[in-house]
Write an enzyme that holds these catalytic residues in place. Sequence first.
Site, mmCIF file in Angstrom:
data_model
loop_
_atom_site.group_PDB
_atom_site.id
_atom_site.type_symbol
_atom_site.label_atom_id
_atom_site.label_comp_id
_atom_site.label_asym_id
_atom_site.label_seq_id
_atom_site.Cartn_x
_atom_site.Cartn_y
_atom_site.Cartn_z
ATOM 1 N N ARG A 119 -8.475 -11.322 33.497
ATOM 2 C CA ARG A 119 -9.039 -12.574 32.982
ATOM 3 C C ARG A 119 -8.898 -12.629 31.455
ATOM 4 O O ARG A 119 -8.588 -11.637 30.818
ATOM 5 C CB ARG A 119 -10.504 -12.690 33.401
ATOM 6 N N ASN A 157 -16.367 -18.531 29.867
ATOM 7 C CA ASN A 157 -17.235 -17.363 30.020
ATOM 8 C C ASN A 157 -17.092 -16.431 28.826
ATOM 9 O O ASN A 157 -15.981 -15.986 28.530
ATOM 10 C CB ASN A 157 -16.848 -16.584 31.288
ATOM 11 N N GLU A 158 -18.182 -16.196 28.145
ATOM 12 C CA GLU A 158 -18.203 -15.226 27.041
ATOM 13 C C GLU A 158 -16.960 -15.362 26.150
ATOM 14 O O GLU A 158 -16.128 -14.454 26.060
ATOM 15 C CB GLU A 158 -18.319 -13.792 27.571
ATOM 16 N N GLU A 316 -26.889 -13.743 32.290
ATOM 17 C CA GLU A 316 -26.434 -12.556 33.037
ATOM 18 C C GLU A 316 -27.188 -11.338 32.539
ATOM 19 O O GLU A 316 -27.350 -11.163 31.324
ATOM 20 C CB GLU A 316 -24.955 -12.256 32.759
ATOM 21 N N TRP A 324 -18.645 -0.526 33.600
ATOM 22 C CA TRP A 324 -17.813 -0.441 32.394
ATOM 23 C C TRP A 324 -18.372 0.523 31.361
ATOM 24 O O TRP A 324 -17.797 0.680 30.292
ATOM 25 C CB TRP A 324 -17.567 -1.823 31.800
ATOM 26 N N HIS A 367 -20.199 -2.247 39.996
ATOM 27 C CA HIS A 367 -21.205 -2.928 39.171
ATOM 28 C C HIS A 367 -22.319 -3.367 40.110
ATOM 29 O O HIS A 367 -22.057 -3.949 41.158
ATOM 30 C CB HIS A 367 -20.555 -4.140 38.506
HETATM 31 C C1 GAL Z 1 -19.872 -9.925 31.646
HETATM 32 C C2 GAL Z 1 -19.023 -10.987 32.320
HETATM 33 C C3 GAL Z 1 -19.216 -10.974 33.823
HETATM 34 C C4 GAL Z 1 -19.138 -9.585 34.368
HETATM 35 C C5 GAL Z 1 -20.131 -8.718 33.622
HETATM 36 C C6 GAL Z 1 -20.167 -7.302 34.104
HETATM 37 O O1 GAL Z 1 -19.421 -9.644 30.362
HETATM 38 O O2 GAL Z 1 -19.373 -12.257 31.844
HETATM 39 O O3 GAL Z 1 -18.235 -11.792 34.424
HETATM 40 O O4 GAL Z 1 -17.848 -9.076 34.211
HETATM 41 O O5 GAL Z 1 -19.815 -8.697 32.263
HETATM 42 O O6 GAL Z 1 -21.119 -6.563 33.392
#
Ligand code: GAL
Length: 669
Positions: A119, A157-158, A316, A324, A367
Amino acid sequence: MPRSDHSRLTWSRIPRPAYGADYNPEQWDRATWEDDVRLMREADVNLVTLGVFAWSMIEPSPDTFDFSGLDEVMSHLHESGIAVDLATPTAAPPLWFSHAHPESLPVTADGQRLAPGSRQAYCPSSPAYRERAALVTRRLAERYGDHPAVVMWHINNEYANANAHCWCATSADAFRDWLRTRYGDDLDALNDRWGTALWGMHYSDWAQVIPPRTSTGPLSPGRWLDFYRFSDTEHLACFRAERDIVRAHSPGRPVTTNFMTGALRWTDYWRWAREVDIVSNDHYLMSEDPDRAADLAFAADLARGLADGRPWMLMEHSTSGVQWQTRNVAKLPGEMTRNTLTHLARGADAALFFQWRQSAYGPEKWHSAMVPHGGEDTRIWREARALGNTVAGLADIAGSICPPADIALLLDYEAMWALQLPHRPSSDLTCSDVLRDWHRALWSLGLACDLVPAPGDQRLLLVPSLYALSTDTARALEEYAAHGGHLVVGPFSGVVDPHDRVHPGPYPGALRDLLGLRVDEYLPLAAGESVALDDDSTGRLWAERVLPGPDTEVESRFTDGPARGGPAVLRNGNTRYLATRPDFPSLLRFLPRWAAEAGCATPVQGAGHGVEVTRRTAPDGRTWLFAVNHTGHPAEVATTGVDVVSGIRSAGVITIPPGEVAVVAEDPR
Ligand code: GAL
């Protein structure tokens, strides 16, 4: 428009407190969709973010749109009373697009074009990207603009998460155009601001101006700073374009995009906050950080600051571990609840997770999510469901706010960027660390604090780091102090202008008069070195040889180190200057003293040292005291009222068991 009116109109359709998650039904079959809605109802989920990465589902091939999947999911959700925060899918261009437009892929500073396959693989200046993003946004907005399930919109997104900057040829053209506007087409002005007389890097033609690509050695810091500003502007232009399309087709539904306030990176969120209808934020704990609860409070306070004190959304966070980080350390039982309540305590009217159902494949399958791989018979699902019930019980807090704090911390993104460029006197001296450090000290002391872009009505304004400073901001600080505000300025502040050119005259050029002193020499410390002060405090990373002006009082002096015997803390009227960075224990001693002197309210009895206490107040005067006990022992906090979470009435003091939370609807005081 008064704050409350704005808030009422903006939030009118959104259920609140909102509870839910990113929902990615494209990863699942129809039978799972049915099950999803059943479970959402069980957990009191009332809002989901839909479609964030669904571009290739909506437009599987160029100009062929297929909304059947979204149609079905949306009506399903709507029939079940679950509202939709509909996302434009533009953070994930489809592969057909990237292959047809390889020039839209981002290029690194080293000239490497990144391959498609993940992405955010686009350059924000790419005309092809912008055109296709606008098209898919328009089609989506036309179709769902007045869909009864859609209560708000979520753009992309972000922004700038994976593709903050791009050094491609298209970016070079756009950068040049942006600079021509900025400098009124005057190349001499650019040469002057970037200081190109150094090493003879003078531009004699606009065609020579390119993004700061990797070269044989260091590049002009002024050029870097302009490039950061340019990149931020390009992302913002992408956002605005989509937002305006959505607004045209979906009037009355607020538009947001999810920030990452805790990251303190390349986005000047003060600018962005003016462009969104509701501030929303993503926050992920660094699971091995012992101070993660304080870090969360910092991110939440910044989100509230960006929202100018109005309610905001936690868009979120995670139910447990995230894949990650180096080690996917799980949240402890109760931690998800404490985290959620802390965001609400600090002004959020929504708490959503990434994501609803844990992916079965792909990079994010480890995750955490609300519905884990193991389904309903899992600890995480049980806690997520119970938490939904708790949040549903907090309906009354919706629209209430955290009253402005007496103490504020000033955050200037551009000053932060400037300090973190290479070739500073000490790479240890960063702005993001010191801001968090000071905020954490306030958090530990139970002292409420707002984050602000500029001086305002607070009694005590803390400016731990402001290396680059415009004369306008310097003037605003002078006015703040002239009107009785108490100011504390950290070391190496007011040194350069927004182009990273040293202000003329002795240091600190822009603040010399206000602070009533001059700095003879900046004295960065060696790795691990610290300096002692004669008031028993300790400085880190940095010292300065300071010469006080005639009216400036020396409050403490260095007793060792390179500035031994010289002033370390100085006071000129109600303005203080620190010639070093106090270590954490020293901050814990300084801050209450400065706060008391400025007449700031004292913490609620029982707050601090791991017991987080905040208040939200409604326009009609009702108040809720939020208490989050991060400690391993029971906490006693002064309040009288009924704890909405446990139903227990307290008279004078509430006892919160270890690791638990309370939200006390207080009796009128
Ligand atoms: C954010 C992102 C999400 C998901 C999440 C995982 O940065 O907007 O789509 O990847 O991290 O922690």
